[in-house]
Design a protein around this motif. Structure first.
Motif, short mmCIF file in Angstrom:
data_model
loop_
_atom_site.label_atom_id
_atom_site.label_comp_id
_atom_site.label_asym_id
_atom_site.label_seq_id
_atom_site.Cartn_x
_atom_site.Cartn_y
_atom_site.Cartn_z
N ASP A 35 12.51 -3.90 15.14
CA ASP A 35 12.84 -2.46 15.18
C ASP A 35 12.30 -1.75 13.94
O ASP A 35 11.80 -0.61 14.03
CB ASP A 35 14.36 -2.27 15.26
N ASN A 36 12.40 -2.40 12.77
CA ASN A 36 11.87 -1.81 11.54
C ASN A 36 10.34 -1.68 11.60
O ASN A 36 9.76 -0.69 11.13
CB ASN A 36 12.27 -2.65 10.33
N ILE A 37 9.70 -2.67 12.19
CA ILE A 37 8.24 -2.62 12.36
C ILE A 37 7.85 -1.43 13.23
O ILE A 37 6.91 -0.68 12.90
CB ILE A 37 7.73 -3.94 12.98
N LYS A 38 8.56 -1.24 14.32
CA LYS A 38 8.26 -0.13 15.23
C LYS A 38 8.42 1.22 14.55
O LYS A 38 7.62 2.14 14.76
CB LYS A 38 9.16 -0.21 16.46
N ASP B 138 0.23 -6.61 16.55
CA ASP B 138 1.67 -6.70 16.87
C ASP B 138 2.37 -7.55 15.81
O ASP B 138 2.25 -8.78 15.80
CB ASP B 138 1.84 -7.30 18.27
N TYR B 139 3.09 -6.89 14.92
CA TYR B 139 3.75 -7.63 13.84
C TYR B 139 4.96 -8.45 14.30
O TYR B 139 5.55 -9.15 13.51
CB TYR B 139 4.21 -6.63 12.77
N SER B 140 5.31 -8.35 15.58
CA SER B 140 6.46 -9.14 16.02
C SER B 140 6.07 -10.56 16.41
O SER B 140 6.92 -11.36 16.76
CB SER B 140 7.12 -8.45 17.23
N VAL B 141 4.75 -10.87 16.35
CA VAL B 141 4.34 -12.23 16.66
C VAL B 141 4.86 -13.19 15.61
O VAL B 141 5.14 -12.79 14.48
CB VAL B 141 2.81 -12.36 16.77
N SER C 225 14.57 -2.96 3.32
CA SER C 225 13.86 -2.54 2.11
C SER C 225 12.36 -2.42 2.39
O SER C 225 11.70 -1.51 1.89
CB SER C 225 14.09 -3.55 0.98
N TRP C 226 11.83 -3.36 3.20
CA TRP C 226 10.42 -3.30 3.57
C TRP C 226 10.12 -2.00 4.31
O TRP C 226 9.14 -1.31 4.03
CB TRP C 226 10.07 -4.51 4.45
N LYS C 227 10.99 -1.65 5.26
CA LYS C 227 10.81 -0.41 6.03
C LYS C 227 10.91 0.81 5.11
O LYS C 227 10.08 1.72 5.19
CB LYS C 227 11.87 -0.32 7.12
N LYS C 228 11.91 0.83 4.24
CA LYS C 228 12.11 1.97 3.36
C LYS C 228 10.92 2.16 2.44
O LYS C 228 10.48 3.31 2.19
CB LYS C 228 13.39 1.78 2.53
N MET C 229 10.37 1.07 1.93
CA MET C 229 9.21 1.14 1.04
C MET C 229 8.06 1.88 1.73
O MET C 229 7.43 2.79 1.16
CB MET C 229 8.77 -0.27 0.64
N ALA C 230 7.78 1.48 2.97
CA ALA C 230 6.66 2.09 3.70
C ALA C 230 6.95 3.54 4.07
O ALA C 230 6.13 4.44 3.81
CB ALA C 230 6.36 1.26 4.94
N VAL C 231 8.09 3.80 4.66
CA VAL C 231 8.41 5.15 5.15
C VAL C 231 8.50 6.15 4.00
O VAL C 231 7.99 7.28 4.09
CB VAL C 231 9.72 5.12 5.96
N GLN C 232 9.13 5.75 2.90
CA GLN C 232 9.28 6.66 1.76
C GLN C 232 7.92 7.06 1.16
O GLN C 232 7.69 8.23 0.86
CB GLN C 232 10.15 6.01 0.68
N TRP C 233 7.03 6.11 0.99
CA TRP C 233 5.73 6.43 0.42
C TRP C 233 4.88 7.24 1.39
O TRP C 233 4.14 8.15 0.99
CB TRP C 233 5.00 5.15 -0.01
N ILE C 234 4.99 6.95 2.68
CA ILE C 234 4.22 7.71 3.67
C ILE C 234 4.66 9.17 3.71
O ILE C 234 3.84 10.10 3.76
CB ILE C 234 4.37 7.08 5.07
N THR C 235 5.96 9.38 3.67
CA THR C 235 6.50 10.73 3.88
C THR C 235 6.58 11.56 2.59
O THR C 235 6.68 12.80 2.65
CB THR C 235 7.91 10.66 4.50
N ASN C 236 6.53 10.92 1.41
CA ASN C 236 6.70 11.66 0.16
C ASN C 236 5.45 11.74 -0.71
O ASN C 236 5.45 12.46 -1.73
CB ASN C 236 7.84 11.04 -0.67
N VAL D 291 -2.08 4.44 -3.05
CA VAL D 291 -2.59 3.44 -2.12
C VAL D 291 -1.37 2.61 -1.72
O VAL D 291 -0.74 1.98 -2.57
CB VAL D 291 -3.66 2.54 -2.76
N LEU D 292 -1.02 2.68 -0.45
CA LEU D 292 0.15 1.93 0.04
C LEU D 292 -0.35 0.66 0.72
O LEU D 292 -1.11 0.71 1.69
CB LEU D 292 0.95 2.77 1.03
N LEU D 293 0.08 -0.47 0.19
CA LEU D 293 -0.31 -1.78 0.73
C LEU D 293 0.83 -2.32 1.59
O LEU D 293 1.94 -2.53 1.10
CB LEU D 293 -0.62 -2.72 -0.43
N ILE D 294 0.55 -2.52 2.88
CA ILE D 294 1.59 -2.99 3.82
C ILE D 294 1.21 -4.39 4.33
O ILE D 294 0.08 -4.61 4.77
CB ILE D 294 1.74 -2.04 5.01
N ARG D 295 2.18 -5.28 4.30
CA ARG D 295 1.99 -6.63 4.84
C ARG D 295 3.05 -6.91 5.90
O ARG D 295 4.18 -6.41 5.82
CB ARG D 295 2.09 -7.67 3.72
N ASN D 296 2.70 -7.72 6.88
CA ASN D 296 3.65 -8.15 7.91
C ASN D 296 4.96 -8.62 7.26
O ASN D 296 4.96 -9.52 6.43
CB ASN D 296 3.01 -9.30 8.70
#
Length: 476
Positions: free
Chosen positions: A450-453, A470-473, A360-371, A312-317
């Motif tokens: 850019d990391n959010i996108k 839109d997390y850029s708000v 690090s926030w981006k890596k956390m999300a991308v790594q768990w999604i892809t692996n 379960v991947l928990l993502i926050r703004n």
């Protein structure tokens, strides 16, 4: 030789003195009679003032009761307050040193120790009539007292076995349990509870049409039983997130919603912490034993991720998570004040931190999604907004039969900060402090955006729920 002639002669010489003495005695006699007559005409208020004064008058004494001469109020210690206001049949442990502290508008009482008799929830509407009161407040009015305190009401309800205590109009103590979607949990602004407690005026005990609601320490049987399964009986599933993304709160929801304990990959470092011993006992054991329903992880290496059968991947703004992490590090780890921490956002160190940690926030999300072999993405903002619905999805993903009452109980036991925010303001947690201006320099904001996108594109590519908004708000 003494004779009558001699006596008469002497009396003639002293008759002036005797007349003065007789006159004084007569005057004294008549003055006494006058004062006695005037005393019998004294008014009732004169009699009250003539009475000996008492040490303290009870608040709200009845009209016509003797009026005490004003005295200096005594200084009462915390332990004295607890001892004097608790029911005689309730045994109370000594208060912790952190004990009680007042908060916003001195509206409620809050505890900083894990071993506490209750927790403040909110100001809630008082039922409009006796019929509604009976339906909503299951225990009814327990006590009406001109010496009412929050502590006394809490312990009265605990002694009677109720899960909620509600105080109203400064003098009333109600007890209740909650079943289903109760109107008792309709949280409102704490300022509406504006009547001081009759026995402890520094705190408020409800309002004319509102009640100060506290969750007592009595377990809610719908979801209080949470167990550790036998060794090797559960799949190894992660609850992964970047720090300060709601992992602790989500673990509490999952445990109550499933009836199973959660673990932690950081168990070696956390097992001696109070939170592990008291709140998350499943975090005290080696997570490889497969005894817990899911396992907390803040790690993001592919090798680590692939050891799990699912996640379960928990993502926050990230704008919120990065600021919250700074407050945690500064205020909890380094014991800095809120003011000192706010000044940190003007330093070069903050800019470096924001740049590095957004990656690090981006890596956390991308790594768990892809692996991950199997994954469910839970967005923190959605969990805040629709806790019951999102928790149900998580329970289903964890392959646990959904018990609707248990899930509802979990949500009521651990309400979101969005639900309680209207009542608690920024006093919900030690580190919940709000900034008044954007702390992110424009070039740092571009990097975060850019990391959010990239994270959102990764979610879409893997047919997972995209970011909820839109997390850029500017939500810092």
């Amino acid at each position: 030789m003494f004779s009558i002639r001699h006596f008469i002669s002497r009396m003639n010489r002293l008759k002036g003195t005797l007349l003065v003495i007789i006159a004084l005695c007569a005057a004294s006699f008549y003055v006494g009679l006058y004062l006695k007559a005037e005393s019998s005409k004294a008014t009732p208020s004169d009699k009250r003032l003539a009475e000996p004064r008492r040490a303290v008058d009870p608040p709200g004494a009845p009209v016509g009761a003797p009026v005490a001469v004003p005295v200096q109020p005594r200084q009462t210690t915390l332990n004295q307050i607890i001892t004097e206001t608790k029911p005689k049949h309730f045994i109370l442990k000594p208060a912790a040193t952190s004990a009680f502290k007042s908060a916003l508008n001195k509206t409620w009482m809050t505890w900083t120790d894990i071993e506490s008799p209750g927790v403040y929830r909110a100001c809630v509407p008082r039922p409009k009539d006796d019929i509604e009161m009976t339906e909503v407040v299951t225990g009814g009015l327990v006590e009406h007292s001109n010496r009412m305190t929050i502590t006394h009401c809490l312990h009265s309800c605990i002694a009677l076995g109720f899960t909620y205590a509600a105080l109203s109009r400064g003098t009333e103590c109600f007890c209740s349990d909650v079943r289903g979607e109760s109107p008792l949990l309709n949280y409102m602004e704490s300022a509406l509870c504006d009547i001081p407690c009759s026995g402890e005026g520094r705190y408020h005990c409800g309002g004319a049409q509102h009640m100060s609601l506290y969750r007592t320490a009595v377990p809610d049987n719908r979801c209080s039983k949470v167990e550790l399964k036998p060794v090797g009986s559960l799949p190894l599933v992660a609850l992964a997130s970047y720090p300060r993304s709601g992992n602790t709160w989500t673990r509490q929801l999952i445990e109550r919603g499933t009836g199973l304990l959660t673990g932690s990959v950081h168990w070696v470092n956390e097992k001696d912490m109070t939170i592990s011993k008291k709140i998350f006992p499943g975090g005290n054991i080696d997570y490889h034993s497969r005894q817990t329903i899911c396992v907390k992880s803040h790690l993001n290496e592919a090798k680590h991720i692939q050891t799990f059968e699912g996640a379960v991947l928990l993502i926050r703004n990230p704008y919120s998570a990065l600021v919250a992490e700074i407050f945690r590090r500064q205020m909890l780890d380094q014991a800095k004040t809120a003011e000192e921490t706010i000044q940190y956002f003007n330093s070069p160190e903050w800019r470096n931190f924001a740049e590095n940690q957004s990656r690090s926030w981006k890596k956390m999300a991308v790594q768990w999604i892809t692996n991950s072999k199997k994954i469910f993405v839970a967005h923190y903002e959605n969990l805040q907004e629709n806790t019951n619905e999102e928790l149900t999805k998580i329970v289903q993903f964890l392959n646990v039969p959904v018990d609707n009452q248990r899930v509802l109980c979990a949500v009521q036991e651990h309400p979101s900060s969005k639900a309680t925010g209207i009542a608690l303001g920024n006093h919900g947690r030690k580190t919940r402090v709000y900034l008044t201006k954007d702390p992110f320099p424009s070039e740092v904001r571009k990097l975060v955006d850019d990391n959010i996108k990239e994270v959102n594109a990764t979610l879409i590519a893997h047919k997972l729920t995209p970011l909820p908004r839109d997390y850029s708000v500017e939500v810092y």
